[in-house]
Enzyme design. Sequence first.
Site, PDB file in Angstrom:
ATOM      1  N   GLY A  10      -6.145   2.168 -29.184  1.00  0.00           N
ATOM      2  CA  GLY A  10      -6.471   1.061 -28.273  1.00  0.00           C
ATOM      3  C   GLY A  10      -7.913   1.104 -27.798  1.00  0.00           C
ATOM      4  N   ILE A  35       6.591   4.853 -28.555  1.00  0.00           N
ATOM      5  CA  ILE A  35       6.983   5.628 -27.368  1.00  0.00           C
ATOM      6  C   ILE A  35       8.350   5.202 -26.827  1.00  0.00           C
ATOM      7  CG2 ILE A  35       4.663   6.341 -26.678  1.00  0.00           C
ATOM      8  CD1 ILE A  35       4.731   4.143 -24.512  1.00  0.00           C
ATOM      9  N   TYR A  59       1.868  -1.810 -23.362  1.00  0.00           N
ATOM     10  CA  TYR A  59       1.839  -3.233 -23.741  1.00  0.00           C
ATOM     11  C   TYR A  59       0.962  -3.904 -22.682  1.00  0.00           C
ATOM     12  CZ  TYR A  59       3.620  -8.027 -24.460  1.00  0.00           C
ATOM     13  OH  TYR A  59       3.736  -9.379 -24.671  1.00  0.00           O
ATOM     14  N   THR A  60      -0.286  -4.240 -23.054  1.00  0.00           N
ATOM     15  CA  THR A  60      -1.302  -4.628 -22.069  1.00  0.00           C
ATOM     16  C   THR A  60      -1.567  -6.134 -22.003  1.00  0.00           C
ATOM     17  OG1 THR A  60      -3.053  -4.271 -23.683  1.00  0.00           O
ATOM     18  CG2 THR A  60      -2.510  -2.409 -22.247  1.00  0.00           C
ATOM     19  N   THR A  99      -2.796   1.065 -13.472  1.00  0.00           N
ATOM     20  CA  THR A  99      -3.620  -0.128 -13.287  1.00  0.00           C
ATOM     21  C   THR A  99      -3.741  -0.575 -11.826  1.00  0.00           C
ATOM     22  OG1 THR A  99      -3.609  -2.517 -13.746  1.00  0.00           O
ATOM     23  CG2 THR A  99      -1.513  -1.433 -13.880  1.00  0.00           C
ATOM     24  N   ASP A 100      -4.823  -1.282 -11.532  1.00  0.00           N
ATOM     25  CA  ASP A 100      -5.010  -1.907 -10.215  1.00  0.00           C
ATOM     26  C   ASP A 100      -3.963  -3.005  -9.972  1.00  0.00           C
ATOM     27  OD1 ASP A 100      -6.254  -3.289 -12.366  1.00  0.00           O
ATOM     28  OD2 ASP A 100      -7.534  -4.423 -11.000  1.00  0.00           O
ATOM     29  N   TYR A 123       3.653  -7.278 -15.751  1.00  0.00           N
ATOM     30  CA  TYR A 123       2.859  -6.120 -16.219  1.00  0.00           C
ATOM     31  C   TYR A 123       2.692  -5.110 -15.080  1.00  0.00           C
ATOM     32  CZ  TYR A 123      -1.403  -3.523 -17.480  1.00  0.00           C
ATOM     33  OH  TYR A 123      -2.330  -2.530 -17.722  1.00  0.00           O
ATOM     34  N   LYS A 127       4.280  -1.224 -14.763  1.00  0.00           N
ATOM     35  CA  LYS A 127       3.442  -0.036 -14.569  1.00  0.00           C
ATOM     36  C   LYS A 127       3.781   0.646 -13.233  1.00  0.00           C
ATOM     37  CE  LYS A 127       0.229   0.880 -17.081  1.00  0.00           C
ATOM     38  NZ  LYS A 127       0.119   1.672 -18.347  1.00  0.00           N
ATOM     39  N   TRP A 148     -10.144  -3.517 -14.983  1.00  0.00           N
ATOM     40  CA  TRP A 148     -11.126  -4.364 -15.665  1.00  0.00           C
ATOM     41  C   TRP A 148     -11.866  -3.595 -16.773  1.00  0.00           C
ATOM     42  CZ3 TRP A 148     -14.037  -8.292 -12.029  1.00  0.00           C
ATOM     43  CH2 TRP A 148     -13.120  -8.898 -11.174  1.00  0.00           C
TER      44      TRP A 148
HETATM   45  N1  LIG Z   1      -7.433  -3.086 -20.442  1.00  0.00           N
HETATM   46  C1  LIG Z   1      -7.549  -3.086 -19.114  1.00  0.00           C
HETATM   47  O1  LIG Z   1      -8.291  -3.893 -18.511  1.00  0.00           O
HETATM   48  C2  LIG Z   1      -6.774  -2.080 -18.294  1.00  0.00           C
HETATM   49  C3  LIG Z   1      -6.891  -2.120 -16.898  1.00  0.00           C
HETATM   50  C4  LIG Z   1      -6.186  -1.204 -16.140  1.00  0.00           C
HETATM   51  C5  LIG Z   1      -5.377  -0.259 -16.759  1.00  0.00           C
HETATM   52  N2  LIG Z   1      -5.257  -0.260 -18.116  1.00  0.00           N
HETATM   53  C6  LIG Z   1      -4.379   0.763 -18.733  1.00  0.00           C
HETATM   54  O2  LIG Z   1      -5.178   1.613 -19.538  1.00  0.00           O
HETATM   55  C7  LIG Z   1      -4.440   2.046 -20.679  1.00  0.00           C
HETATM   56  C8  LIG Z   1      -5.235   1.750 -21.945  1.00  0.00           C
HETATM   57  O3  LIG Z   1      -5.398   0.332 -22.042  1.00  0.00           O
HETATM   58  P1  LIG Z   1      -6.132  -0.332 -23.290  1.00  0.00           P
HETATM   59  O4  LIG Z   1      -6.796  -1.565 -22.802  1.00  0.00           O
HETATM   60  O5  LIG Z   1      -6.913   0.693 -24.036  1.00  0.00           O
HETATM   61  O6  LIG Z   1      -4.874  -0.768 -24.168  1.00  0.00           O
HETATM   62  P2  LIG Z   1      -4.863  -1.489 -25.599  1.00  0.00           P
HETATM   63  O7  LIG Z   1      -6.241  -1.654 -26.132  1.00  0.00           O
HETATM   64  O8  LIG Z   1      -3.984  -2.672 -25.494  1.00  0.00           O
HETATM   65  O9  LIG Z   1      -4.148  -0.389 -26.518  1.00  0.00           O
HETATM   66  C9  LIG Z   1      -2.807  -0.121 -26.368  1.00  0.00           C
HETATM   67  C10 LIG Z   1      -2.452   1.132 -27.118  1.00  0.00           C
HETATM   68  O10 LIG Z   1      -1.063   1.381 -26.910  1.00  0.00           O
HETATM   69  C11 LIG Z   1      -0.451   1.563 -28.172  1.00  0.00           C
HETATM   70  N3  LIG Z   1       0.929   1.088 -28.078  1.00  0.00           N
HETATM   71  C12 LIG Z   1       1.361  -0.135 -27.694  1.00  0.00           C
HETATM   72  N4  LIG Z   1       2.696  -0.180 -27.744  1.00  0.00           N
HETATM   73  C13 LIG Z   1       3.109   1.033 -28.154  1.00  0.00           C
HETATM   74  C14 LIG Z   1       4.373   1.609 -28.411  1.00  0.00           C
HETATM   75  N5  LIG Z   1       5.510   0.912 -28.237  1.00  0.00           N
HETATM   76  N6  LIG Z   1       4.439   2.886 -28.848  1.00  0.00           N
HETATM   77  C15 LIG Z   1       3.305   3.606 -29.027  1.00  0.00           C
HETATM   78  N7  LIG Z   1       2.081   3.127 -28.803  1.00  0.00           N
HETATM   79  C16 LIG Z   1       1.988   1.848 -28.374  1.00  0.00           C
HETATM   80  C17 LIG Z   1      -1.273   0.766 -29.150  1.00  0.00           C
HETATM   81  O11 LIG Z   1      -1.050   1.255 -30.438  1.00  0.00           O
HETATM   82  P3  LIG Z   1      -1.307   0.353 -31.783  1.00  0.00           P
HETATM   83  O12 LIG Z   1      -2.640  -0.284 -31.606  1.00  0.00           O
HETATM   84  O13 LIG Z   1      -1.291   1.388 -32.874  1.00  0.00           O
HETATM   85  O14 LIG Z   1      -0.192  -0.647 -31.836  1.00  0.00           O
HETATM   86  C18 LIG Z   1      -2.677   1.052 -28.617  1.00  0.00           C
HETATM   87  O15 LIG Z   1      -3.112   2.308 -29.086  1.00  0.00           O
HETATM   88  C19 LIG Z   1      -3.091   1.347 -20.592  1.00  0.00           C
HETATM   89  O16 LIG Z   1      -2.156   2.218 -19.983  1.00  0.00           O
HETATM   90  C20 LIG Z   1      -3.324   0.170 -19.660  1.00  0.00           C
HETATM   91  O17 LIG Z   1      -2.154  -0.188 -18.969  1.00  0.00           O
HETATM   92  C21 LIG Z   1      -5.946  -1.135 -18.897  1.00  0.00           C
END
Ligand SMILES: NC(=O)c1ccc[n+]([C@@H]2O[C@H](COP(=O)([O-])OP(=O)(O)OC[C@H]3O[C@@H](n4cnc5c(N)ncnc54)[C@H](OP(=O)(O)O)[C@@H]3O)[C@@H](O)[C@H]2O)c1
Length: 291
Positions: A10, A35, A59-60, A99-100, A123, A127, A148
């Site tokens: 991701g 997972i 799942y983001t 997350t926030d 979402y 979380k 963000w």
């Molecule tokens: N993006 C934001 O703005 C943000 C903000 C606050 C917190 N967060 C948190 O930060 C973390 C990283 O976010 P990100 O933006 O890097 O996420 P992302 O780019 O959407 O990547 C999601 C990752 O999770 C994997 N994944 C999804 N469903 C899965 C499943 N069922 N089993 C195993 N792996 C699975 C995906 O694997 P594949 O690609 O191989 O499918 C990918 O590696 C997350 O916990 C998110 O909630 C994100």
Amino acid sequence: MRITMFGATGLLGKTLMREWSEDEVTGLGSTDGDIRDEKKVLALVQRTHPDWIVLAAAYTDVDGCETNRDFAFAVNCRGAVNVARAARQQGARLLFLSTDYVFDGTKPSPYETDDPRAPRSVYGQSKAEAEVQVGETLPECCIVRTSWLFGTGGKCFPDTILKAAATRPQLDVVGDQRGSPTYAADLSRAIMQLCHKGATGNVHATNRGECSWFEFAKEIVRGTGLQTPVRETSSDRLVRAAERPKYSVLSSASLQKYGVIMPTWQDALQRYLTERKTGTTQTDSSLERQG
Ligand SMILES: NC(=O)c1ccc[n+]([C@@H]2O[C@H](COP(=O)([O-])OP(=O)(O)OC[C@H]3O[C@@H](n4cnc5c(N)ncnc54)[C@H](OP(=O)(O)O)[C@@H]3O)[C@@H](O)[C@H]2O)c1
């Protein structure tokens, strides 16, 4: 140390994999193991035998979660608990990304780690429930809330803005949601430090400072020298499936407790723009000074 990372494919995971050179890191994407599959998760953790598990898999799709509630809870909550159980069984430490959006956004000052959760979106609910259940499964886990997120490893707001600015006559961006943009490279370094320092409990990790999406967009466009006008609009004019918090700035006190100070979001944005253009990353000097 040995690290096993779920979510390595991701936005954050790709950057973590690139930055984390001083330990032995195994990165896993969803094709290596879902997972939601408890047995598979346990087998992966037994095989890689980590000191720390970093759980960045989720799942983001915030709007998608509204119409796929069961799937959101299956991945974000029950999937996270599967990883926590495997960590407990193998005696590994766990750092879980949250997350926030677990907050409702009505507070007028930065959220502290012990402020009550009150998510407004599916979402956020998935979380928030994961935080509770992971904490019950593994009380010594470290839950890192961020916000963000942007970086070169995937789809993110600055990239969307720059693509739109190159093709549209003007951009309308909401000015009534405030938060802290966070550069995946800076968050990665903070996560590595937290693992090395044996962090436990809730920690808030974002770039310093705050802005609205409108202010962020203006700075992104200005930073690349584009002339596209950016106009301020409000969230009620832009209908989206999921409600976002109006204010979700996270206090940095919990991170400072571990001696970690993240750069400002403006500094981070400049380095992102350079990375996006040249493909090379730059380290903020203030991070290198920390022990
Ligand atoms: N993006 C934001 O703005 C943000 C903000 C606050 C917190 N967060 C948190 O930060 C973390 C990283 O976010 P990100 O933006 O890097 O996420 P992302 O780019 O959407 O990547 C999601 C990752 O999770 C994997 N994944 C999804 N469903 C899965 C499943 N069922 N089993 C195993 N792996 C699975 C995906 O694997 P594949 O690609 O191989 O499918 C990918 O590696 C997350 O916990 C998110 O909630 C994100």
